[in-house]
Write a protein that holds these residues in place. Structure first.
Motif, PDB file in Angstrom:
ATOM      1  N   GLU A   1      10.486  -7.945   4.634  1.00  0.00           N
ATOM      2  CA  GLU A   1       9.963  -7.168   5.757  1.00  0.00           C
ATOM      3  C   GLU A   1       8.685  -6.421   5.366  1.00  0.00           C
ATOM      4  O   GLU A   1       7.988  -5.895   6.209  1.00  0.00           O
ATOM      5  CB  GLU A   1      11.014  -6.163   6.253  1.00  0.00           C
ATOM      6  CG  GLU A   1      12.199  -6.832   6.942  1.00  0.00           C
ATOM      7  CD  GLU A   1      11.796  -7.572   8.212  1.00  0.00           C
ATOM      8  OE1 GLU A   1      11.021  -7.025   9.014  1.00  0.00           O
ATOM      9  OE2 GLU A   1      12.262  -8.713   8.394  1.00  0.00           O
ATOM     10  N   ASN A   2       8.414  -6.356   4.064  1.00  0.00           N
ATOM     11  CA  ASN A   2       7.226  -5.652   3.569  1.00  0.00           C
ATOM     12  C   ASN A   2       5.984  -6.520   3.709  1.00  0.00           C
ATOM     13  O   ASN A   2       6.067  -7.741   3.839  1.00  0.00           O
ATOM     14  CB  ASN A   2       7.404  -5.266   2.103  1.00  0.00           C
ATOM     15  CG  ASN A   2       8.526  -4.276   1.918  1.00  0.00           C
ATOM     16  OD1 ASN A   2       8.852  -3.513   2.813  1.00  0.00           O
ATOM     17  ND2 ASN A   2       9.135  -4.298   0.746  1.00  0.00           N
ATOM     18  N   LYS A   3       4.849  -5.852   3.650  1.00  0.00           N
ATOM     19  CA  LYS A   3       3.556  -6.532   3.658  1.00  0.00           C
ATOM     20  C   LYS A   3       2.835  -6.148   2.363  1.00  0.00           C
ATOM     21  O   LYS A   3       2.009  -5.232   2.354  1.00  0.00           O
ATOM     22  CB  LYS A   3       2.718  -6.091   4.859  1.00  0.00           C
ATOM     23  CG  LYS A   3       3.286  -6.482   6.191  1.00  0.00           C
ATOM     24  CD  LYS A   3       2.363  -5.976   7.287  1.00  0.00           C
ATOM     25  CE  LYS A   3       2.825  -6.338   8.658  1.00  0.00           C
ATOM     26  NZ  LYS A   3       1.892  -5.869   9.687  1.00  0.00           N
ATOM     27  N   PRO A   4       3.131  -6.829   1.260  1.00  0.00           N
ATOM     28  CA  PRO A   4       2.537  -6.436  -0.021  1.00  0.00           C
ATOM     29  C   PRO A   4       1.026  -6.679  -0.074  1.00  0.00           C
ATOM     30  O   PRO A   4       0.519  -7.655   0.472  1.00  0.00           O
ATOM     31  CB  PRO A   4       3.267  -7.292  -1.045  1.00  0.00           C
ATOM     32  CG  PRO A   4       3.882  -8.393  -0.282  1.00  0.00           C
ATOM     33  CD  PRO A   4       4.051  -7.937   1.122  1.00  0.00           C
ATOM     34  N   LYS A   5       0.353  -5.759  -0.735  1.00  0.00           N
ATOM     35  CA  LYS A   5      -1.079  -5.856  -0.964  1.00  0.00           C
ATOM     36  C   LYS A   5      -1.280  -6.499  -2.336  1.00  0.00           C
ATOM     37  O   LYS A   5      -0.678  -6.078  -3.317  1.00  0.00           O
ATOM     38  CB  LYS A   5      -1.706  -4.458  -0.920  1.00  0.00           C
ATOM     39  CG  LYS A   5      -3.191  -4.416  -1.110  1.00  0.00           C
ATOM     40  CD  LYS A   5      -3.663  -2.988  -0.930  1.00  0.00           C
ATOM     41  CE  LYS A   5      -5.060  -2.774  -1.373  1.00  0.00           C
ATOM     42  NZ  LYS A   5      -5.479  -1.376  -1.225  1.00  0.00           N
ATOM     43  N   VAL A   6      -2.138  -7.505  -2.401  1.00  0.00           N
ATOM     44  CA  VAL A   6      -2.384  -8.254  -3.633  1.00  0.00           C
ATOM     45  C   VAL A   6      -3.861  -8.141  -3.984  1.00  0.00           C
ATOM     46  O   VAL A   6      -4.722  -8.338  -3.133  1.00  0.00           O
ATOM     47  CB  VAL A   6      -1.988  -9.740  -3.468  1.00  0.00           C
ATOM     48  CG1 VAL A   6      -2.214 -10.502  -4.752  1.00  0.00           C
ATOM     49  CG2 VAL A   6      -0.553  -9.875  -2.989  1.00  0.00           C
ATOM     50  N   THR A   7      -4.145  -7.862  -5.258  1.00  0.00           N
ATOM     51  CA  THR A   7      -5.527  -7.877  -5.743  1.00  0.00           C
ATOM     52  C   THR A   7      -5.628  -8.875  -6.897  1.00  0.00           C
ATOM     53  O   THR A   7      -4.666  -9.082  -7.635  1.00  0.00           O
ATOM     54  CB  THR A   7      -6.002  -6.498  -6.230  1.00  0.00           C
ATOM     55  OG1 THR A   7      -5.231  -6.109  -7.359  1.00  0.00           O
ATOM     56  CG2 THR A   7      -5.900  -5.457  -5.138  1.00  0.00           C
ATOM     57  N   GLY A   8      -6.784  -9.488  -7.020  1.00  0.00           N
ATOM     58  CA  GLY A   8      -6.996 -10.438  -8.110  1.00  0.00           C
ATOM     59  C   GLY A   8      -8.318 -11.148  -7.957  1.00  0.00           C
ATOM     60  O   GLY A   8      -9.239 -10.658  -7.289  1.00  0.00           O
TER      61      GLY A   8
END
Length: 134
Positions: free
Chosen positions: A122-129
């Protein structure tokens, strides 16, 4: 005459070195993206593959929010949407990875990076890379 010939050889050498250096540099894109809920993928960015000799892309995941440690990432053709690499490859935070293409894109092909949650959430994870199609 000798001085002109020497200057010409030096100028050509500099030109060739500069040209080879420019063509050897692959596109690199740094990204920050918020993934949707429920294991839906996101097209992160499109880059041009700039070398014929590589059969892999490189991806480096710097961080994922909400306590997640893994994200799926794969590449696809920008026109047809067909996958160049497996959509089941998982990438761990802090490990730069070279991922083999199942179908190697041609030089100058536009390659799309896709990211996805490896689990239904249900989460909306933030991804950096960052990544490069090489």
């Amino acid at each position: 005459m000798k001085k002109n010939k020497k200057a010409l050889v030096i100028a050509i050498s500099i030109f060739l070195i500069a040209t080879m250096s420019v063509t050897a540099v692959a596109d690199w894109d740094s990204f920050t993206v918020t993934l949707p809920k429920h294991s839906l993928n996101t097209e992160v960015s499109t880059l041009t593959k700039s070398s014929d000799g590589t059969d892999y892309f490189t991806i480096d995941i710097n961080s994922i929010s909400d306590g997640y440690k893994v994200v799926r990432g794969w590449t696809e053709n920008s026109i047809w949407g067909t996958n160049y690499s497996s959509s089941m490859m998982c990438h761990t935070v802090g490990t730069g990875q070279r991922i083999a293409y199942n179908t190697v894109p041609a030089n100058n092909a536009k390659v799309v990076l896709n990211l996805d949650n490896p689990i239904k959430t249900e989460n909306k994870p933030k991804v950096t890379g960052g990544w490069t199609p090489n």
